[in-house]
Design an enzyme around this catalytic site. Structure first.
Site, PDB file in Angstrom:
ATOM      1  N   LYS A 204      12.020  26.241  29.066  1.00 28.03           N
ATOM      2  CA  LYS A 204      13.321  26.589  28.471  1.00 28.03           C
ATOM      3  C   LYS A 204      13.743  25.524  27.446  1.00 28.03           C
ATOM      4  O   LYS A 204      14.205  25.833  26.347  1.00 28.03           O
ATOM      5  CB  LYS A 204      14.362  26.696  29.581  1.00 28.03           C
ATOM      6  CG  LYS A 204      15.792  26.644  29.134  1.00 28.03           C
ATOM      7  CD  LYS A 204      16.178  27.873  28.380  1.00 28.03           C
ATOM      8  CE  LYS A 204      17.438  27.636  27.585  1.00 28.03           C
ATOM      9  NZ  LYS A 204      18.153  28.806  27.231  1.00 28.03           N
ATOM     10  N   CYS A 258      23.483  25.581  23.042  1.00 29.38           N
ATOM     11  CA  CYS A 258      22.106  25.413  23.545  1.00 29.38           C
ATOM     12  C   CYS A 258      21.260  24.523  22.655  1.00 29.38           C
ATOM     13  O   CYS A 258      20.832  23.456  23.078  1.00 29.38           O
ATOM     14  CB  CYS A 258      21.460  26.796  23.645  1.00 29.38           C
ATOM     15  SG  CYS A 258      22.537  27.972  24.439  1.00 29.38           S
TER      16      CYS A 258
HETATM   17  N1  SAJ Z   1      20.585  27.592  12.613  1.00 28.33           N
HETATM   18  C1  SAJ Z   1      20.262  27.010  11.385  1.00 28.33           C
HETATM   19  N2  SAJ Z   1      19.101  27.388  10.797  1.00 28.33           N
HETATM   20  C2  SAJ Z   1      18.252  28.303  11.358  1.00 28.33           C
HETATM   21  C3  SAJ Z   1      18.585  28.880  12.593  1.00 28.33           C
HETATM   22  C4  SAJ Z   1      19.760  28.501  13.201  1.00 28.33           C
HETATM   23  O1  SAJ Z   1      20.997  26.175  10.847  1.00 28.33           O
HETATM   24  O2  SAJ Z   1      17.233  28.596  10.736  1.00 28.33           O
HETATM   25  C5  SAJ Z   1      21.813  27.180  13.311  1.00 28.33           C
HETATM   26  C6  SAJ Z   1      22.758  28.339  13.604  1.00 28.33           C
HETATM   27  O3  SAJ Z   1      23.585  28.611  12.528  1.00 28.33           O
HETATM   28  C7  SAJ Z   1      23.503  27.789  14.805  1.00 28.33           C
HETATM   29  C8  SAJ Z   1      22.460  26.965  15.533  1.00 28.33           C
HETATM   30  O4  SAJ Z   1      21.442  26.702  14.596  1.00 28.33           O
HETATM   31  O5  SAJ Z   1      24.551  26.922  14.386  1.00 28.33           O
HETATM   32  C9  SAJ Z   1      21.862  27.637  16.766  1.00 28.33           C
HETATM   33  O6  SAJ Z   1      21.751  29.036  16.544  1.00 28.33           O
HETATM   34  P1  SAJ Z   1      20.491  29.879  17.025  1.00 28.33           P
HETATM   35  O7  SAJ Z   1      20.688  31.257  16.517  1.00 28.33           O
HETATM   36  O8  SAJ Z   1      19.244  29.188  16.653  1.00 28.33           O
HETATM   37  O9  SAJ Z   1      20.526  29.785  18.604  1.00 28.33           O
HETATM   38  P2  SAJ Z   1      21.625  30.014  19.767  1.00 28.33           P
HETATM   39  O10 SAJ Z   1      22.108  28.653  20.184  1.00 28.33           O
HETATM   40  O11 SAJ Z   1      22.627  31.022  19.424  1.00 28.33           O
HETATM   41  O12 SAJ Z   1      20.660  30.580  20.942  1.00 28.33           O
HETATM   42  C10 SAJ Z   1      19.506  29.834  21.329  1.00 28.33           C
HETATM   43  C11 SAJ Z   1      18.308  30.789  21.392  1.00 28.33           C
HETATM   44  N3  SAJ Z   1      17.065  30.019  21.469  1.00 28.33           N
HETATM   45  C12 SAJ Z   1      16.017  30.274  20.656  1.00 28.33           C
HETATM   46  O13 SAJ Z   1      16.043  31.114  19.793  1.00 28.33           O
HETATM   47  C13 SAJ Z   1      14.799  29.430  20.870  1.00 28.33           C
HETATM   48  C14 SAJ Z   1      18.448  31.727  22.587  1.00 28.33           C
HETATM   49  O14 SAJ Z   1      17.277  32.503  22.748  1.00 28.33           O
HETATM   50  C15 SAJ Z   1      18.688  30.918  23.871  1.00 28.33           C
HETATM   51  O15 SAJ Z   1      18.860  31.752  24.996  1.00 28.33           O
HETATM   52  C16 SAJ Z   1      19.955  30.140  23.660  1.00 28.33           C
HETATM   53  O16 SAJ Z   1      19.742  29.233  22.576  1.00 28.33           O
HETATM   54  C17 SAJ Z   1      20.249  29.402  24.946  1.00 28.33           C
HETATM   55  O17 SAJ Z   1      21.123  29.869  25.701  1.00 28.33           O
HETATM   56  O18 SAJ Z   1      19.545  28.437  25.263  1.00 28.33           O
END
Ligand code: SAJ
Length: 415
Positions: A204, A258
């Site tokens: 995870k 997360c």
């Molecule tokens: N972000 C960027 N650039 C990117 C992707 C995301 O700047 O290319 C930013 C987003 O805007 C946001 C942050 O990163 O601020 C996190 O967003 P996210 O969409 O990457 O993830 P979360 O936190 O909404 O959800 C993640 C997910 N993990 C993965 O995709 C590996 C989800 O599957 C998990 O269940 C969740 O964390 C969790 O609960 O751990």
């Protein structure tokens, strides 16, 4: 598999993960009770109202067959789905909610019961912390069963992903793993991978660490590209056409509950983790970088300046503001005395004042896009430009049609 009763389930924590999990389990052969310490949440759920927005949740709640309570009851299976915040001063997991949920369970624990931990935790938390706490019941592990099954669903697609994503289960022993597998296979269509407890905890954490490190790389590339006068977005898009390259997108920083936290959990008990902690630092410093960019657009950036923030949620098309990079940016701007006016059509509760669109841009010197809400694409720059003092746009997500804004007389800068 050993014959153990798995008819009644008690889910502790009715938040973004616990509530959908409870609702997906209720559709099958289980009788489900949901427990949350927040009485308001419990009352809302019992009235069939959604305590937060998530596609498909309202519909599941409409047909609900679960009861929400503030106290734990006897059950065959207990699922812990409470948050694990970060202790910011030490950069370690704060396990207070996991511990208090476990404390609520052990007085009800009976021989043959199964306890499942869904909350994200540092490696070996199950073995070193949760199982010993459960043994305060007077039972020894083996007389009751324990497994870790971390949630892996993304906000905005939680219900779809809970059903369709693969799952990982790591039990204390084979019986624990098999029993947890039976519970989840009642609604999970993805493959369920069976490992040991600490490997499940590790998997995870490395998923979110992979994402954080990759975003940090994109953010660093954006800063290098800025020095060379190169469009990083075009560069990444074309680099990603290579079959083995998948660079993420730069942005104003990493928010959410997360990705911004889990990398610290992975390395808190390790002597290693240089890339991981450096990635955290890069992503945490992105609001500082956005402020530096603002100083190149509004020169001088003073107490007379007004900045409009578009989107305070931590990511697009969401109302979730947890750990949003907008918060740090606003606090730093306030320290400099700069006036900030926030606009976010998704968010209702925020620690800083929210304005309607017209009020947010009135006499503003620059619009800064922080959350990539799709609806921002429909905004007419012509109308806004007339209300602003200076027509400047800083798009940290590269989501607007910059040609359209330039035609309306805006000076446009993209991260
Ligand atoms: N972000 C960027 N650039 C990117 C992707 C995301 O700047 O290319 C930013 C987003 O805007 C946001 C942050 O990163 O601020 C996190 O967003 P996210 O969409 O990457 O993830 P979360 O936190 O909404 O959800 C993640 C997910 N993990 C993965 O995709 C590996 C989800 O599957 C998990 O269940 C969740 O964390 C969790 O609960 O751990």
């Amino acid at each position: 598999m050993k014959q153990v009763n798995l008819k009644t389930i008690c889910v502790l924590g009715l938040g973004h993960i616990g509530l959908p999990t409870a609702l997906l389990l209720q559709n099958k052969e289980y009788s489900v009770v949901g427990v949350d310490v927040n009485e308001k949440t419990v009352n809302m759920i019992n009235r069939g109202e959604t305590p937060f927005t998530e596609p498909g949740l309202a519909n599941l709640l409409k047909h609900k067959n679960i009861t929400a309570k503030t106290k734990v009851e006897n059950a065959d299976v207990f699922i812990i789905a409470v948050p694990t915040p970060l202790n910011r001063s030490l950069n370690v997991a704060d396990l207070k909610y996991v511990k208090s949920a476990t404390d609520m369970i052990y007085p009800h624990l009976k021989r043959g019961n199964l306890v499942i931990l869904e909350s994200t935790v540092p490696p070996k938390t199950g073995e070193n912390i949760v199982i010993p706490l459960l043994e305060k019941s007077g039972l020894k592990i083996g007389e009751f069963y324990f497994a870790h099954c971390p949630e892996r669903a993304i906000p905005g697609r939680t219900i779809y992903e809970m059903i369709n994503n693969d799952r990982v289960i790591g039990g204390f022993d084979k019986t624990s793993t098999d029993l947890a597998h039976k519970v989840y296979s009642s609604f999970v269509l993805g493959e369920i991978h069976l490992v040991d407890m600490k490997t499940a905890e590790f998997i995870k954490l490395i998923e979110n660490t992979y994402r954080d490190v990759n975003i940090a790389l994109a953010n660093e590339l954006a800063q290098i590209a800025e020095e060379f006068g190169i469009d990083v977005w075009e560069g990444i898009e074309i680099a990603n056409k290579h079959p083995r390259v998948n660079i993420h997108s730069p942005g104003p920083g990493v928010g959410g509950h997360c990705v911004a936290l889990d990398p610290w959990f992975l390395i808190e008990n390790s002597t290693k983790g240089k890339i991981i902690s450096m990635a955290r630092e890069i992503n945490d410093s992105m609001p500082n970088y956005v402020l530096e960019l603002l100083k190149t657009i509004i020169d001088p950036l003073t107490e007379d300046s007004t900045i409009t923030i578009f989107g305070v949620a931590y990511k697009g098309d969401q109302s979730d503001i947890r750990e949003s990079p907008a918060i740090k940016l606003i606090e730093m701007a306030h320290n400099l005395g700069i006036k900030i006016r926030c606009y976010d059509p998704y968010v209702e509760d925020f620690q800083f004042e929210l304005f309607c669109l017209d009020e947010a841009v009135k006499d503003s010197d620059c619009i800064v896009v922080i959350a990539d809400h799709k609806c921002f694409k429909d905004i007419s720059p012509q109308k806004l430009g007339k209300m602003m003092r200076e027509k400047n746009l800083l798009d940290t997500r590269n989501i607007l049609c910059h040609e359209k804004w330039k035609e309306a007389g805006f000076k446009v800068k993209c991260l």
